[in-house]
Each structure stands twice: as structure tokens, then as C-alpha cells.
Design a protein around this motif. Sequence first.
Motif, PDB file in Angstrom:
ATOM      1  N   MET A   1       0.834  -1.213   0.000  1.00  0.00           N
ATOM      2  CA  MET A   1       0.000   0.000   0.000  1.00  0.00           C
ATOM      3  C   MET A   1       0.862   1.254   0.000  1.00  0.00           C
ATOM      4  O   MET A   1       0.537   2.246  -0.640  1.00  0.00           O
TER       5      MET A   1
ATOM      6  N   ARG B   1      -4.155   4.087   6.490  1.00  0.00           N
ATOM      7  CA  ARG B   1      -4.179   2.647   6.713  1.00  0.00           C
ATOM      8  C   ARG B   1      -2.811   1.979   6.590  1.00  0.00           C
ATOM      9  O   ARG B   1      -2.631   0.885   7.114  1.00  0.00           O
ATOM     10  N   THR B   2      -1.890   2.586   5.910  1.00  0.00           N
ATOM     11  CA  THR B   2      -0.633   1.881   5.661  1.00  0.00           C
ATOM     12  C   THR B   2       0.267   1.821   6.891  1.00  0.00           C
ATOM     13  O   THR B   2       0.742   0.742   7.247  1.00  0.00           O
TER      14      THR B   2
ATOM     15  N   THR C   1      -5.422   2.491  -2.510  1.00  0.00           N
ATOM     16  CA  THR C   1      -6.454   2.700  -1.496  1.00  0.00           C
ATOM     17  C   THR C   1      -7.253   3.926  -1.879  1.00  0.00           C
ATOM     18  O   THR C   1      -6.745   4.845  -2.525  1.00  0.00           O
TER      19      THR C   1
END
Length: 156
Positions: free
Chosen positions: A99, A113-114, A106
Motif C-alpha cells: 500500500m 491505513r498503511t 487505497t
Amino acid sequence: MQPTEVISPANIELEEKQNSNLNVHKDKKKPRFRSPIRHIFKPKKDDETASSYYRLQEEKQYTDLQFKETPAKIPIHAIILATALFLIGTVMITLGALMLTGRIETQVYLFDRTWPLIVIGALVFLPGFYHLRIAYWAWKGDKNFSFADIPDLDWF
């Protein structure tokens, strides 16, 4: 007002007996305390072979067998848990890295989120890797590692 003490022959005899007991104990000489541990570091003399430990001189009920290590039971549940942690952490770190590099796109902002995925993956990966490494080297027979080094799971 203080209470008056009644003097009777029985009280006088009792008081004299207590005083005589006190004098008897003062005259007795107490034996010197000798520690039972004073000869603990003297080597045993009846054996010509040098041992790696010293035996207590006063107590003969101990044997050399008590110093032998029993073989450790293989903690299967702990190794399964360590394998699961290792695999989950590896997948989370790999997904977070993909990611971060943009191979997996994403829809939200990149850092939402990574980085949490990478940090949590690393926290899950490390104990799994550590215990799997101990289990591997204990299985291979390395003298520095033992299955006793892996904590046993009491809740299984």
C-alpha cells in the motif's frame, strides 16, 4: 487512686520463684551459634574426580541425579500460536508495504491505513519470529536453545 496490692504468702513464694528462675537463666552460658552453611563451599574429599558443584558436608541425602536436567516437553500450542503470529505479521507488513509503494491502491489518504498496518504487523511479527527461532534451534539440537525457553500456554 491506685489499687492496693494484697500481700499473701502465696504471692511472696511465687515472686521468689520467678526471681530465682531469672537468676538461673542469667548464670547459664549460651552456646555459640554455628551456621549450618559454614562448610558449604568445601569440596568433597572422597571422590578423585572433580565435579562441577560442591556437595554439602553435613547432609548426605542429596545425589548427583538431582542436578540432571529433565528433557523439556515440547510446547505444541505455543509453537502453533507463534507460527500464527509470524504469518499474520508477515501478511500485515507485506500489505502495508504494498500500500505504501502504491502497488495496492487505497481510496482513502495513504497514511490512514498503511502505517498502522505496518506498525501492528511488526508488533505481531516480532514475538512470533522470536519463539519460532527458539523452537527451530531447539529442534535442531543446539545446546544454547531448549524447548523450556518457550513459555507454556496454561490456558489450553
